[in-house]
Each structure stands twice: as C-alpha cells, then as structure tokens.
Scaffold this motif. Structure first.
Motif, PDB file in Angstrom:
ATOM      1  N   LEU A  16       0.833  -1.181  -0.044  1.00 37.55           N
ATOM      2  CA  LEU A  16      -0.061  -0.067   0.003  1.00 37.55           C
ATOM      3  C   LEU A  16       0.874   1.282  -0.085  1.00 37.55           C
ATOM      4  O   LEU A  16       0.523   2.068  -0.746  1.00 37.55           O
ATOM      5  N   TRP A  32      -7.407   5.153  -0.421  1.00 37.36           N
ATOM      6  CA  TRP A  32      -6.182   4.469   0.077  1.00 37.36           C
ATOM      7  C   TRP A  32      -6.138   4.408   1.471  1.00 37.36           C
ATOM      8  O   TRP A  32      -5.508   3.423   2.014  1.00 37.36           O
ATOM      9  N   LEU A  52      -6.139   0.083  -6.534  1.00 37.73           N
ATOM     10  CA  LEU A  52      -7.365   0.067  -5.379  1.00 37.73           C
ATOM     11  C   LEU A  52      -8.293  -1.096  -5.498  1.00 37.73           C
ATOM     12  O   LEU A  52      -8.610  -1.840  -4.805  1.00 37.73           O
TER      13      LEU A  52
END
Length: 333
Positions: A147, A164, A320
């Motif tokens: 991430l 996010w 994502l």
C-alpha cells in the motif's frame, strides 16, 4: 574405496570426483544418480561454494526437472552469486507454473523473486510480487509494503487518498495519530462524517489518539465528526432528493456511498448505479470503484468482481480496485 575415504575424511572435492565417475557409469540406476547429484549440490551449498553447488544442482535437474528442492536451490545459488537476472528467469517460470497448476506458490519463491526484482530496481516486479504475497501469504506487513508504494506511483490522484486510507485502515496499518486525523478530515470534506467519527473512535481505542503533541486536537475533531454524523443521519432522505435533482450523477454516487456507510447498503448501491447511469461524472472510474466496494460490503463478491475488474486509468483507481479484491479477510499479524 576412494568414495569411502573421501566421505570419512570430509574431502568433498574427492567425493565429488568419485560421484562424477560413479554417475558416468552405465550400471548406476537413474535414481541413484539423482540422489548423488542432489547430495553434492547440498554439500557444496552448505560450504558456501555456490559455483560448485550450482553445477551439481543443474546436473540433478537434468535427472529430475520437477524437483522443487533443486529448483529452489538453483534460485538460491543464482541469488548468492548475484546473478539476479537468472533468478528472475527461473523463479518466475516456477511461480507461473505453480499458478497455472492451481498450486499456491511458496513464500520462499515469492520472497526470493521479490528480492531479485528489488536488487535490479524493477519497481513493477516488486509490486507484482507483493500482490502475490498478499494473495497467497497475507500479513499486515506485506499489505503495508504494497500500500505504501501506491501514493508515490506516477499519476496517483490525491482524490483517491481517502480510498487509499480505507485499505490502510482495514489492513491494520495506520501508524500514528496524524494518519487518523487526516483520514477523518478527508472524510469530513467528502461529506462522510459517520466514517470520520468511526475512524476517530477506533483511533482512541487503539491508543493512537488522546495523547502526544497533537492530543489537544483529537477530542475536538471527534466532537465535530460526532455532531456532523448526527445531523447527517437526520438529513439522509433530503440528501437523496437533492442528489437526484442534480444535473449530473455525482451527487447520487456520493450520497449512495454515504448510505453504504450508514448501513443502508442496498439503497446505496441503487443510488450509485443510478448516478453512474445518469452520467456527467468527472471521475467515472472512481464511481465504479465505490460501486464495487459497496458490493463487497453487501457480501456480493461476484458483482463486486464484475465491477472492480473494469476499473481503468492511471490515477491509482485500478490498483485500489484490484487490492480490494485481493483483500479477502483480516491480514495475519
């Protein structure tokens, strides 16, 4: 006799010569040739004589190309000889074969290929391996590594920062109070005060908020989110009416996801779909991302996959979307 002498004295050079002559014999069964080759490959590897180990490893693979033990030893030898190109070539082939055969690639294979990509500064390769690691061997740390790469990706849009943060939060990778505060503030700006309230309350429970140099800001921000969430809950119907009356579908998409956060998931999905159909969206891929996420909340994974696999662009939305599909359960600590 030479073999026994070499074995008893630890003379591995002589032992290797004996094995070579024995393997060359037409009378030795193939299984024994494989056993002796594997033995010498392991002996030289343990002695850190990687060039010699590599020779014997390749010889063993000639007798049994499917030996996972020798395949992995081949990769280790290449890696320790700084031949990262060969590591990538061999291990990628092994992993692709595992996946094609519906076998779970071992964590060792994924990690050594990740390391080889890192050594050659192949950013795309590193990301691809992290995606496989969180798919087959998920941990909180692997999710963090994956991430934290995304916001630095060229073209990543700050518009997606809340999305996010949602994955960072879900995977247990929020690191300090400033992240909780920023996520909450972005949620408030997006008109999602209940999400901001939930995040901040969990920040207090986790021990990130209520202390430190920013402690004086934590409670007021939670109070603000709590009040706005209460007001928002009273005006959901009016918000939907106003959104439907708008010239574009943006308000419907945003209001629809707000319904999802409030637990009215099916109502929210319908509104998001109606907003996408109405059009006029500046960020249609983001709308599809949120629709897919809503389907995941609803427990409809099949529909979520149908939507999320269509998310395109270069702003971070496709990544994502893919990561939400990869994230199937709480990552192991």
């Amino acid at each position: 006799m030479l073999f026994r002498s070499a074995s008893s004295t630890g003379d591995n050079v002589l032992l290797a010569k004996c094995f070579e002559e024995m393997i060359a014999s037409e009378f030795m069964p193939a299984a024994d040739k494989l056993k002796y080759a594997e033995t010498m490959a392991g002996v030289f590897f343990n002695e850190k004589k990687y060039p010699e180990s590599l020779v014997w490893t390749k010889r063993a693979l000639e007798y049994n190309a499917d030996s996972t033990l020798m395949q992995d030893l081949l990769a280790r030898n290449y890696y320790l000889l700084d031949d990262f190109a060969s590591v990538i070539l061999e291990v990628k082939k092994q992993i692709d074969a595992d996946i094609a055969a519906k076998k779970v690639p071992t964590i060792d294979r994924l990690r050594i290929l990740h390391g080889a990509y890192a050594k050659t500064k192949n950013s795309e390769g590193v990301t691809a391996m992290l995606e496989l690691l969180v798919t087959y061997h998920p941990t909180r740390e692997y999710w963090a590594d994956l991430l934290y790469r995304l916001p630095s990706k060229p073209g990543f849009s700050d518009r997606l920062r809340l999305d996010w943060y949602r994955l960072l939060y879900k995977s247990g990778n929020m690191e300090d109070d400033t992240q909780y505060m920023e996520m909450a503030e972005i949620a408030l700006l997006a008109g999602l005060p209940l999400e901001a309230k939930d995040v901040l309350e969990n920040g207090f429970k986790a021990g990130f908020l209520g202390k430190g140099k920013n402690a004086a800001k934590h409670k007021p921000l939670l109070d603000k989110a709590t009040k706005q969430a209460a007001d928002d809950a009273k005006s959901l119907d009016a918000g939907e009416t106003a959104a439907r009356a708008s010239k574009t579908g943006l308000g419907m998409v945003n209001m629809g996801y707000n319904f999802v956060i409030h637990g009215q998931v099916e109502r929210g999905i319908g509104l998001i779909e109606a907003g996408i159909a109405k059009g006029g969206l500046k960020a249609p891929e983001e709308a599809k991302l949120h629709l897919g996420m809503a389907y995941l909340v609803a427990g409809n994974r099949a529909k979520a996959e149908d939507v999320l696999k269509t998310v395109a662009g270069n702003d971070g939305a496709p990544e994502l979307a893919r990561y939400w599909l990869l994230y199937k359960q709480e990552a192991k600590q």
